[in-house]
Write a protein that holds these residues in place. Sequence first.
Motif, short mmCIF file in Angstrom:
data_model
loop_
_atom_site.label_atom_id
_atom_site.label_comp_id
_atom_site.label_asym_id
_atom_site.label_seq_id
_atom_site.Cartn_x
_atom_site.Cartn_y
_atom_site.Cartn_z
N GLY A 16 37.14 36.46 46.40
CA GLY A 16 37.20 37.02 47.75
C GLY A 16 38.08 38.25 47.87
O GLY A 16 38.11 38.89 48.90
N LEU A 17 38.83 38.58 46.81
CA LEU A 17 39.63 39.80 46.82
C LEU A 17 38.73 40.99 46.53
O LEU A 17 37.78 40.89 45.75
CB LEU A 17 40.74 39.73 45.78
CG LEU A 17 41.87 38.75 46.04
CD1 LEU A 17 42.83 38.72 44.84
CD2 LEU A 17 42.63 39.13 47.29
N SER A 18 39.06 42.12 47.12
CA SER A 18 38.26 43.32 46.88
C SER A 18 38.66 43.95 45.55
O SER A 18 39.76 43.72 45.03
CB SER A 18 38.45 44.33 48.01
OG SER A 18 39.75 44.89 47.93
N ILE A 19 37.78 44.76 45.01
CA ILE A 19 38.05 45.49 43.78
C ILE A 19 39.25 46.41 44.00
O ILE A 19 40.11 46.56 43.13
CB ILE A 19 36.81 46.31 43.33
CG1 ILE A 19 35.62 45.39 43.10
CG2 ILE A 19 37.12 47.13 42.09
CD1 ILE A 19 35.82 44.31 42.06
N THR A 20 39.36 46.99 45.16
CA THR A 20 40.48 47.87 45.49
C THR A 20 41.80 47.11 45.42
O THR A 20 42.78 47.59 44.84
CB THR A 20 40.30 48.49 46.88
OG1 THR A 20 39.06 49.20 46.91
CG2 THR A 20 41.44 49.43 47.23
N GLN A 21 41.83 45.91 45.99
CA GLN A 21 43.05 45.10 45.95
C GLN A 21 43.46 44.76 44.52
O GLN A 21 44.62 44.85 44.16
CB GLN A 21 42.86 43.80 46.75
CG GLN A 21 42.76 43.99 48.24
CD GLN A 21 42.37 42.70 48.93
OE1 GLN A 21 41.39 42.05 48.55
NE2 GLN A 21 43.12 42.34 49.96
#
Length: 113
Positions: A16-21
């Motif tokens: 659920g974490l974004s690639i950016t994060q």
Amino acid sequence: MQHRGEIIKEAVYKSGLSITQIAKRMGKSRKWTYNMFENNSVSLDVVLQIGKIINHNFTNEINDLHFIKKSVVKTSSEYLTNKKSSEYWKDKYLILLEEYNDLLKENNNILGH
């Protein structure tokens, strides 16, 4: 041979974490992260670091991690955030030495020595 990048990619998307994060937490770019997904031989250090970020244990999916004891995996990932530390390198050496010794034992068992 396992494709580590694909295994990591699947776990990252499920997290659920974004690639950016994830890229920010690793100090890398999004492009680096996407390129890592395409790499079939991602280093175990990177696997452990991503596992720590997404709170995922890859030992069931990545065979090479089976040779590392679970307590050692935790210790290794704790030091990934501070690679300049002499403790990190000491522990890294001990982990590699332990893996090597386990492989030697396994080889000796297979060969019947």
